[in-house]
Design a protein around this motif. Sequence first.
Motif, PDB file in Angstrom:
ATOM      1  N   ILE A 132       0.865  -1.200   0.000  1.00  0.00           N
ATOM      2  CA  ILE A 132       0.000   0.000   0.000  1.00  0.00           C
ATOM      3  C   ILE A 132       0.893   1.238   0.000  1.00  0.00           C
ATOM      4  CG2 ILE A 132      -1.938  -1.052   1.253  1.00  0.00           C
ATOM      5  CD1 ILE A 132      -0.689   0.864   3.650  1.00  0.00           C
ATOM      6  N   ILE A 133       0.315   2.353  -0.354  1.00  0.00           N
ATOM      7  CA  ILE A 133       1.023   3.614  -0.137  1.00  0.00           C
ATOM      8  C   ILE A 133       0.440   4.187   1.147  1.00  0.00           C
ATOM      9  CG2 ILE A 133       1.482   5.934  -1.024  1.00  0.00           C
ATOM     10  CD1 ILE A 133       1.712   4.596  -3.795  1.00  0.00           C
ATOM     11  N   ALA A 163      -0.117  -1.031   6.626  1.00  0.00           N
ATOM     12  CA  ALA A 163      -0.082  -2.111   5.630  1.00  0.00           C
ATOM     13  C   ALA A 163      -0.827  -3.326   6.158  1.00  0.00           C
ATOM     14  CB  ALA A 163       1.365  -2.470   5.298  1.00  0.00           C
ATOM     15  N   LYS A 164      -0.531  -3.703   7.404  1.00  0.00           N
ATOM     16  CA  LYS A 164      -1.162  -4.902   7.982  1.00  0.00           C
ATOM     17  C   LYS A 164      -2.676  -4.728   8.050  1.00  0.00           C
ATOM     18  CE  LYS A 164       0.597  -7.808  10.638  1.00  0.00           C
ATOM     19  NZ  LYS A 164       1.016  -8.564  11.809  1.00  0.00           N
ATOM     20  N   GLU A 165      -3.099  -3.538   8.443  1.00  0.00           N
ATOM     21  CA  GLU A 165      -4.545  -3.301   8.550  1.00  0.00           C
ATOM     22  C   GLU A 165      -5.244  -3.442   7.205  1.00  0.00           C
ATOM     23  OE1 GLU A 165      -4.484  -0.489  12.544  1.00  0.00           O
ATOM     24  OE2 GLU A 165      -4.762   0.478  10.592  1.00  0.00           O
ATOM     25  N   LYS A 166      -4.492  -3.239   6.127  1.00  0.00           N
ATOM     26  CA  LYS A 166      -5.092  -3.343   4.787  1.00  0.00           C
ATOM     27  C   LYS A 166      -4.718  -4.647   4.104  1.00  0.00           C
ATOM     28  CE  LYS A 166      -5.693   1.550   4.051  1.00  0.00           C
ATOM     29  NZ  LYS A 166      -5.034   2.784   3.651  1.00  0.00           N
ATOM     30  N   ARG A 229      12.793  11.968  -8.663  1.00  0.00           N
ATOM     31  CA  ARG A 229      11.604  12.228  -7.846  1.00  0.00           C
ATOM     32  C   ARG A 229      10.393  11.716  -8.603  1.00  0.00           C
ATOM     33  NH1 ARG A 229      11.231  18.323  -6.241  1.00  0.00           N
ATOM     34  NH2 ARG A 229      12.365  18.579  -8.181  1.00  0.00           N
ATOM     35  N   PHE A 230       9.630  10.842  -7.978  1.00  0.00           N
ATOM     36  CA  PHE A 230       8.485  10.232  -8.665  1.00  0.00           C
ATOM     37  C   PHE A 230       7.237  10.338  -7.791  1.00  0.00           C
ATOM     38  CE2 PHE A 230      12.352   7.941  -9.935  1.00  0.00           C
ATOM     39  CZ  PHE A 230      12.321   8.170 -11.304  1.00  0.00           C
ATOM     40  N   THR A 231       6.082  10.388  -8.476  1.00  0.00           N
ATOM     41  CA  THR A 231       4.820  10.471  -7.744  1.00  0.00           C
ATOM     42  C   THR A 231       4.164   9.090  -7.698  1.00  0.00           C
ATOM     43  OG1 THR A 231       3.575  10.873  -9.758  1.00  0.00           O
ATOM     44  CG2 THR A 231       4.423  12.821  -8.595  1.00  0.00           C
ATOM     45  N   GLN A 232       3.179   8.967  -6.837  1.00  0.00           N
ATOM     46  CA  GLN A 232       2.495   7.681  -6.754  1.00  0.00           C
ATOM     47  C   GLN A 232       1.725   7.387  -8.040  1.00  0.00           C
ATOM     48  OE1 GLN A 232       0.075   9.390  -3.308  1.00  0.00           O
ATOM     49  NE2 GLN A 232      -1.017   7.512  -3.752  1.00  0.00           N
ATOM     50  N   ASP A 233       1.256   8.429  -8.747  1.00  0.00           N
ATOM     51  CA  ASP A 233       0.553   8.192 -10.011  1.00  0.00           C
ATOM     52  C   ASP A 233       1.480   7.575 -11.052  1.00  0.00           C
ATOM     53  OD1 ASP A 233      -1.942   8.952  -9.199  1.00  0.00           O
ATOM     54  OD2 ASP A 233      -1.578  11.078  -9.627  1.00  0.00           O
ATOM     55  N   GLU A 234       2.725   7.998 -11.047  1.00  0.00           N
ATOM     56  CA  GLU A 234       3.687   7.395 -11.987  1.00  0.00           C
ATOM     57  C   GLU A 234       3.863   5.910 -11.658  1.00  0.00           C
ATOM     58  OE1 GLU A 234       7.112  10.216 -13.337  1.00  0.00           O
ATOM     59  OE2 GLU A 234       6.532  10.817 -11.316  1.00  0.00           O
ATOM     60  N   LEU A 235       3.907   5.613 -10.379  1.00  0.00           N
ATOM     61  CA  LEU A 235       4.063   4.218  -9.974  1.00  0.00           C
ATOM     62  C   LEU A 235       2.840   3.382 -10.360  1.00  0.00           C
ATOM     63  CD1 LEU A 235       5.746   2.713  -6.977  1.00  0.00           C
ATOM     64  CD2 LEU A 235       3.356   2.188  -7.181  1.00  0.00           C
ATOM     65  N   TYR A 236       1.649   3.959 -10.180  1.00  0.00           N
ATOM     66  CA  TYR A 236       0.433   3.221 -10.557  1.00  0.00           C
ATOM     67  C   TYR A 236       0.434   2.865 -12.048  1.00  0.00           C
ATOM     68  CZ  TYR A 236      -1.784   4.709  -6.114  1.00  0.00           C
ATOM     69  OH  TYR A 236      -2.107   4.934  -4.812  1.00  0.00           O
ATOM     70  N   ARG A 237       1.086   3.710 -12.867  1.00  0.00           N
ATOM     71  CA  ARG A 237       1.089   3.472 -14.306  1.00  0.00           C
ATOM     72  C   ARG A 237       2.272   2.609 -14.763  1.00  0.00           C
ATOM     73  NH1 ARG A 237      -0.482   9.021 -14.368  1.00  0.00           N
ATOM     74  NH2 ARG A 237       1.609   9.625 -15.020  1.00  0.00           N
ATOM     75  N   ALA A 238       3.012   2.070 -13.804  1.00  0.00           N
ATOM     76  CA  ALA A 238       4.193   1.260 -14.147  1.00  0.00           C
ATOM     77  C   ALA A 238       3.788  -0.106 -14.672  1.00  0.00           C
ATOM     78  CB  ALA A 238       5.057   1.085 -12.902  1.00  0.00           C
ATOM     79  N   ASP A 257      -1.925  -0.595  -3.652  1.00  0.00           N
ATOM     80  CA  ASP A 257      -3.274  -0.067  -3.400  1.00  0.00           C
ATOM     81  C   ASP A 257      -4.260  -0.903  -4.236  1.00  0.00           C
ATOM     82  OD1 ASP A 257      -2.345   1.687  -1.532  1.00  0.00           O
ATOM     83  OD2 ASP A 257      -2.137   3.355  -2.919  1.00  0.00           O
ATOM     84  N   ASN A 258      -4.964  -0.260  -5.196  1.00  0.00           N
ATOM     85  CA  ASN A 258      -5.931  -1.060  -5.956  1.00  0.00           C
ATOM     86  C   ASN A 258      -5.456  -1.397  -7.354  1.00  0.00           C
ATOM     87  OD1 ASN A 258      -7.833  -1.154  -3.892  1.00  0.00           O
ATOM     88  ND2 ASN A 258      -8.415   0.967  -4.353  1.00  0.00           N
ATOM     89  N   VAL A 259      -4.172  -1.231  -7.600  1.00  0.00           N
ATOM     90  CA  VAL A 259      -3.651  -1.444  -8.951  1.00  0.00           C
ATOM     91  C   VAL A 259      -2.857  -2.754  -9.009  1.00  0.00           C
ATOM     92  CG1 VAL A 259      -2.294  -0.406 -10.815  1.00  0.00           C
ATOM     93  CG2 VAL A 259      -3.475   1.065  -9.171  1.00  0.00           C
ATOM     94  N   ASP A 260      -3.188  -3.571  -9.990  1.00  0.00           N
ATOM     95  CA  ASP A 260      -2.507  -4.869 -10.127  1.00  0.00           C
ATOM     96  C   ASP A 260      -1.308  -4.783 -11.062  1.00  0.00           C
ATOM     97  OD1 ASP A 260      -4.230  -6.326  -8.472  1.00  0.00           O
ATOM     98  OD2 ASP A 260      -5.741  -6.370 -10.072  1.00  0.00           O
ATOM     99  N   PHE A 261      -0.297  -5.602 -10.744  1.00  0.00           N
ATOM    100  CA  PHE A 261       0.919  -5.649 -11.570  1.00  0.00           C
ATOM    101  C   PHE A 261       1.279  -7.088 -11.880  1.00  0.00           C
ATOM    102  CE2 PHE A 261       1.080  -1.705  -9.232  1.00  0.00           C
ATOM    103  CZ  PHE A 261       1.426  -0.791 -10.220  1.00  0.00           C
ATOM    104  N   MET A 262       1.961  -7.236 -13.012  1.00  0.00           N
ATOM    105  CA  MET A 262       2.477  -8.554 -13.387  1.00  0.00           C
ATOM    106  C   MET A 262       3.856  -8.727 -12.750  1.00  0.00           C
ATOM    107  SD  MET A 262       0.394  -9.583 -15.881  1.00  0.00           S
ATOM    108  CE  MET A 262       1.282 -10.607 -17.067  1.00  0.00           C
ATOM    109  N   ILE A 263       4.271  -9.986 -12.581  1.00  0.00           N
ATOM    110  CA  ILE A 263       5.671 -10.233 -12.216  1.00  0.00           C
ATOM    111  C   ILE A 263       6.420 -10.101 -13.539  1.00  0.00           C
ATOM    112  CG2 ILE A 263       7.301 -11.867 -11.204  1.00  0.00           C
ATOM    113  CD1 ILE A 263       5.062 -11.395  -9.269  1.00  0.00           C
TER     114      ILE A 263
END
Length: 294
Positions: A132-133, A163-166, A229-238, A257-263
């Motif tokens: 999570i962020i 993180a644990k709570e989520k 310097r990177f924003t969380q939006d850039e990371l979500y679009r990775a 968060d709610n965005v899925d990524f591939m290995i």
Amino acid sequence: MYVYINDGIVPASDAKISVFDHGFLYGDGVYETMRAYDGVVFMIEEHIKRLFRSASMIRLDIARDAGSVRTAIYRTLSANSLKSAYMRLTVSRGYGPVGLDPELCKKPTFIIIAEEFREYPETYYENGIRVIIAETRRNLTTAINPQIKSLNFLNNILAKVEAKEKGAYEAFMLNASGHLTEGTISNLFFVKDDILCTPSVECGILDGITRAIVIDLAARNGITVREGRFTQDELYRASEVFITNTTAEVMSACRVDNVDFMIGDVSGLLLKEYRKEVDAYVKEKRGESPSLRE
Ligand code: PDD
């Protein structure tokens, strides 16, 4: 289990510190986490160097030199007859009357713990971990500089609790200006448009030893690396996200968060290359490791 405490090795049950230790009272101290593979402590010199840097940043005199720290680490490993180990070296300000003044403590407390390395579940590598962020922001470099690997860990613990709570394993923290920094016990990387991105040291991170190796391996494998310097939006679009640290090596995230990524291929390649690097290091150093026969 045996623990190195101050000047010798004792059974874990006898390894005790004072309730007046300023490490306990105030989190006043520094530490390093190391990993031993086949009896060799990976990147031991870099860990010792960083230990001394952290100590100097808090004006803590470890009262021993790098060579004796190295010997103490290997003595702890041998005393526990361990080949594959998790090792933690802690140096606190020592015990003294209550009060913040470091000069109240005359002698630092020096402790090394070595335990059999417990492998992470293979599913963490195969499926990836959830991240999570966090709402908790990373310490300001001008408050408690994250380059100090200090015992004062509440900043990271608060993010870990989130993180644990989520239901996540790791939490990435932003800095005060809203840029990505690092995880609670790891550095973060993501791949965007075929470029490997990672927050720069100026963002307020611990410059991880694993991070440096991964940056070097990426460059050697023709991958463009950008520290910045990177924003969380850039990371979500990775296309891929992964973490690095001494114990987990290179571990992918399947969700932030709610965005899925591939290995992805890049993290797969870097994990493989990292493990090759470890093997080569172990092979080279095996003959050199000091043991109890000193
Ligand atoms: N953690 N950032 C933070 C906040 C860390 O605590 C760590 C390491 C790292 C990665 O550093 P390295 O690659 O040198 O392990 C980054 C260790 C594993 C720990 O706290 O146990």
